[in-house]
Structure formats: structure tokens, C-alpha cells
Design a protein around this motif. Structure first.
Motif, PDB file in Angstrom:
ATOM      1  N   GLN A 298      31.749  46.867  49.974  1.00  0.00           N
ATOM      2  CA  GLN A 298      31.915  45.792  48.985  1.00  0.00           C
ATOM      3  C   GLN A 298      32.882  46.224  47.873  1.00  0.00           C
ATOM      4  OE1 GLN A 298      28.266  44.785  46.951  1.00  0.00           O
ATOM      5  NE2 GLN A 298      29.072  42.824  46.241  1.00  0.00           N
ATOM      6  N   ILE A 299      32.754  47.446  47.413  1.00  0.00           N
ATOM      7  CA  ILE A 299      33.643  47.959  46.366  1.00  0.00           C
ATOM      8  C   ILE A 299      35.070  48.064  46.884  1.00  0.00           C
ATOM      9  CG2 ILE A 299      34.209  50.039  45.023  1.00  0.00           C
ATOM     10  CD1 ILE A 299      31.131  50.390  44.672  1.00  0.00           C
ATOM     11  N   THR A 300      35.209  48.574  48.094  1.00  0.00           N
ATOM     12  CA  THR A 300      36.539  48.718  48.687  1.00  0.00           C
ATOM     13  C   THR A 300      37.200  47.356  48.881  1.00  0.00           C
ATOM     14  OG1 THR A 300      35.828  50.741  49.788  1.00  0.00           O
ATOM     15  CG2 THR A 300      37.804  49.684  50.646  1.00  0.00           C
ATOM     16  N   GLN A 301      36.430  46.368  49.336  1.00  0.00           N
ATOM     17  CA  GLN A 301      36.979  45.025  49.526  1.00  0.00           C
ATOM     18  C   GLN A 301      37.357  44.402  48.191  1.00  0.00           C
ATOM     19  OE1 GLN A 301      37.636  43.492  52.616  1.00  0.00           O
ATOM     20  NE2 GLN A 301      38.848  42.270  51.207  1.00  0.00           N
ATOM     21  N   ALA A 302      36.525  44.593  47.177  1.00  0.00           N
ATOM     22  CA  ALA A 302      36.845  44.062  45.846  1.00  0.00           C
ATOM     23  C   ALA A 302      38.115  44.713  45.309  1.00  0.00           C
ATOM     24  CB  ALA A 302      35.674  44.295  44.886  1.00  0.00           C
ATOM     25  N   ASN A 303      38.288  46.002  45.577  1.00  0.00           N
ATOM     26  CA  ASN A 303      39.501  46.708  45.166  1.00  0.00           C
ATOM     27  C   ASN A 303      40.719  46.101  45.850  1.00  0.00           C
ATOM     28  OD1 ASN A 303      41.358  48.574  44.234  1.00  0.00           O
ATOM     29  ND2 ASN A 303      40.601  50.232  45.508  1.00  0.00           N
ATOM     30  N   ALA A 304      40.618  45.880  47.160  1.00  0.00           N
ATOM     31  CA  ALA A 304      41.737  45.290  47.904  1.00  0.00           C
ATOM     32  C   ALA A 304      42.032  43.871  47.417  1.00  0.00           C
ATOM     33  CB  ALA A 304      41.433  45.291  49.399  1.00  0.00           C
ATOM     34  N   ASP A 305      40.984  43.075  47.237  1.00  0.00           N
ATOM     35  CA  ASP A 305      41.173  41.701  46.761  1.00  0.00           C
ATOM     36  C   ASP A 305      41.787  41.685  45.359  1.00  0.00           C
ATOM     37  OD1 ASP A 305      39.990  40.866  49.134  1.00  0.00           O
ATOM     38  OD2 ASP A 305      38.049  40.404  48.210  1.00  0.00           O
ATOM     39  N   GLY A 306      41.306  42.568  44.501  1.00  0.00           N
ATOM     40  CA  GLY A 306      41.841  42.644  43.141  1.00  0.00           C
ATOM     41  C   GLY A 306      43.292  43.082  43.130  1.00  0.00           C
ATOM     42  N   THR A 307      43.640  44.023  43.993  1.00  0.00           N
ATOM     43  CA  THR A 307      45.031  44.471  44.079  1.00  0.00           C
ATOM     44  C   THR A 307      45.925  43.337  44.552  1.00  0.00           C
ATOM     45  OG1 THR A 307      44.333  46.739  44.505  1.00  0.00           O
ATOM     46  CG2 THR A 307      46.589  46.175  45.116  1.00  0.00           C
ATOM     47  N   LYS A 308      45.441  42.570  45.512  1.00  0.00           N
ATOM     48  CA  LYS A 308      46.225  41.433  46.008  1.00  0.00           C
ATOM     49  C   LYS A 308      46.470  40.425  44.880  1.00  0.00           C
ATOM     50  CE  LYS A 308      46.570  38.002  49.514  1.00  0.00           C
ATOM     51  NZ  LYS A 308      46.098  36.961  50.223  1.00  0.00           N
ATOM     52  N   ARG A 309      45.420  40.112  44.125  1.00  0.00           N
ATOM     53  CA  ARG A 309      45.579  39.170  43.004  1.00  0.00           C
ATOM     54  C   ARG A 309      46.538  39.741  41.952  1.00  0.00           C
ATOM     55  NH1 ARG A 309      40.075  38.579  43.942  1.00  0.00           N
ATOM     56  NH2 ARG A 309      39.600  40.060  42.302  1.00  0.00           N
ATOM     57  N   LEU A 310      46.457  41.035  41.732  1.00  0.00           N
ATOM     58  CA  LEU A 310      47.330  41.658  40.741  1.00  0.00           C
ATOM     59  C   LEU A 310      48.785  41.617  41.186  1.00  0.00           C
ATOM     60  CD1 LEU A 310      46.840  42.984  37.984  1.00  0.00           C
ATOM     61  CD2 LEU A 310      46.999  45.178  39.138  1.00  0.00           C
ATOM     62  N   VAL A 311      49.030  41.876  42.453  1.00  0.00           N
ATOM     63  CA  VAL A 311      50.395  41.801  42.992  1.00  0.00           C
ATOM     64  C   VAL A 311      50.913  40.371  42.845  1.00  0.00           C
ATOM     65  CG1 VAL A 311      51.784  41.910  45.109  1.00  0.00           C
ATOM     66  CG2 VAL A 311      50.188  43.754  44.564  1.00  0.00           C
ATOM     67  N   GLU A 312      50.072  39.403  43.197  1.00  0.00           N
ATOM     68  CA  GLU A 312      50.478  37.999  43.096  1.00  0.00           C
ATOM     69  C   GLU A 312      50.811  37.610  41.661  1.00  0.00           C
ATOM     70  OE1 GLU A 312      47.122  36.078  44.916  1.00  0.00           O
ATOM     71  OE2 GLU A 312      47.834  36.509  46.948  1.00  0.00           O
ATOM     72  N   ALA A 313      50.101  38.175  40.689  1.00  0.00           N
ATOM     73  CA  ALA A 313      50.381  37.882  39.283  1.00  0.00           C
ATOM     74  C   ALA A 313      51.579  38.680  38.773  1.00  0.00           C
ATOM     75  CB  ALA A 313      49.147  38.189  38.431  1.00  0.00           C
ATOM     76  N   PHE A 314      51.780  39.873  39.320  1.00  0.00           N
ATOM     77  CA  PHE A 314      52.862  40.730  38.836  1.00  0.00           C
ATOM     78  C   PHE A 314      54.227  40.310  39.369  1.00  0.00           C
ATOM     79  CE2 PHE A 314      55.384  44.737  38.848  1.00  0.00           C
ATOM     80  CZ  PHE A 314      55.391  44.953  37.484  1.00  0.00           C
TER      81      PHE A 314
END
Length: 172
Positions: A108-124
């Protein structure tokens, strides 16, 4: 190359948040835990805000870039809260978790990390696109330095113990 840089930037922007999210003290009762971790939560949030302010300043964000910057900063904050919540849950349950529960929570933590990174890339990405060549050089340098620092910090946090304790201690 550009996508790699954006991914690297996202990782670097998140890594200080992750590193700081794993240290709150565990308490036995949820109410006591909330009260005990309130200063730790405030401290983590302050670190995220410091990182956001530092990046804003070092990248020389212009008024025209504020809208994209704000979206990026909001994702950083959201990711920090998500990861802090997940780590708090992990710490609160660590003494009662089975090995299977431990693996599921790590997933769950690893998936949240991946999902958060994806959202961050999309915002960046739109922010990075809006940066001037000088600002892009500043961003490239800033994220490269932060990535190296985060990698160095993680390497020195790893325990040198043997066996199952060492394997489980390297997880977030």
C-alpha cells in the motif's frame, strides 16, 4: 530525456517528505497517538513547506508561473500528508501485524508512493515547460543535488544488522 528529468524532479521533491514521514513515535491508544504525534505532524508539514518555499525561491518562480507552481506545491503537500498517514498507521500497527499484513501494508505504501510520484510529474510537467532556460538549469541543478543528497541519506540510514530484522528495517 525530458520525461526522465521530470521523473527525477518528482522523486527529489518527494524524497525529503518520505524521509521525514517515517520517524513519528508510536503510542498505544489512538487518541494518545494523535496527541503525541501532533508535534511530529506539525514538524513534517513545516519541512514540506520549507522545501516548497526553498524551491519557489531557487527556481525564481514568476507571477505568470504561480498557477502551475501552486498546483505542483499542492500535490507535494497532499503526497506528504498521504505518506505521513500511511507511515503513522504502519508504526501504530507494527507490533500486532502478521507477516502478511506487513507485506500488504508495504504494498500500500509503495503504491501510494508510485501514485503520488505520477501526480507530481503531471503537476510538474506544465510548470517545467513554462520555465525559462535559466530556470530550467536551476531546476535541473536543484533536483540533481537533492536526489544525490537523498540517495546518500538513505544509504546511511540502512541498518547493518543481519537476518529478518535487517530485511524488514529497510522497508519504509
Amino acid at each position: 530525456m525530458k520525461r526522465t528529468l521530470v521523473a527525477l524532479a518528482a522523486f527529489c521533491a518527494l524524497s525529503p517528505v518520505f524521509a521525514q514521514s517515517s520517524a513519528p513515535a508510536a503510542a498505544s491508544a489512538p487518541a494518545v497517538q494523535s496527541a503525541a504525534s501532533a508535534p511530529a505532524v506539525a514538524k513534517r508539514e513545516a519541512r514540506v513547506e520549507e522545501r516548497i518555499a526553498q524551491l519557489h525561491s531557487s527556481l525564481k518562480i514568476t507571477p505568470q508561473q504561480e498557477e502551475q507552481w501552486s498546483k505542483f506545491a499542492d500535490v507535494m503537500r497532499e503526497n506528504g500528508r498521504t505518506m505521513a498517514d500511511l507511515y503513522r498507521q504502519r508504526i501504530a500497527q507494527r507490533d500486532t501485524m502478521s507477516a502478511l499484513d506487513d507485506m500488504k501494508q508495504y504494498e500500500q505504501i509503495t503504491q501510494a508512493n508510485a501514485d503520488g510520484t505520477k501526480r507530481l510529474v503531471e503537476a510538474f510537467e506544465p510548470l517545467y515547460t513554462s520555465l525559462s532556460p535559466e530556470q530550467k538549469k536551476l531546476a535541473d541543478s536543484s533536483f540533481r543535488e537533492e536526489h544525490g543528497k537523498a540517495r546518500h541519506d538513505r544509504a546511511h540510514r540502512r541498518p547493518h544488522a543481519a537476518g529478518a530484522d535487517a530485511a524488514s528495517a529497510t522497508k519504509p
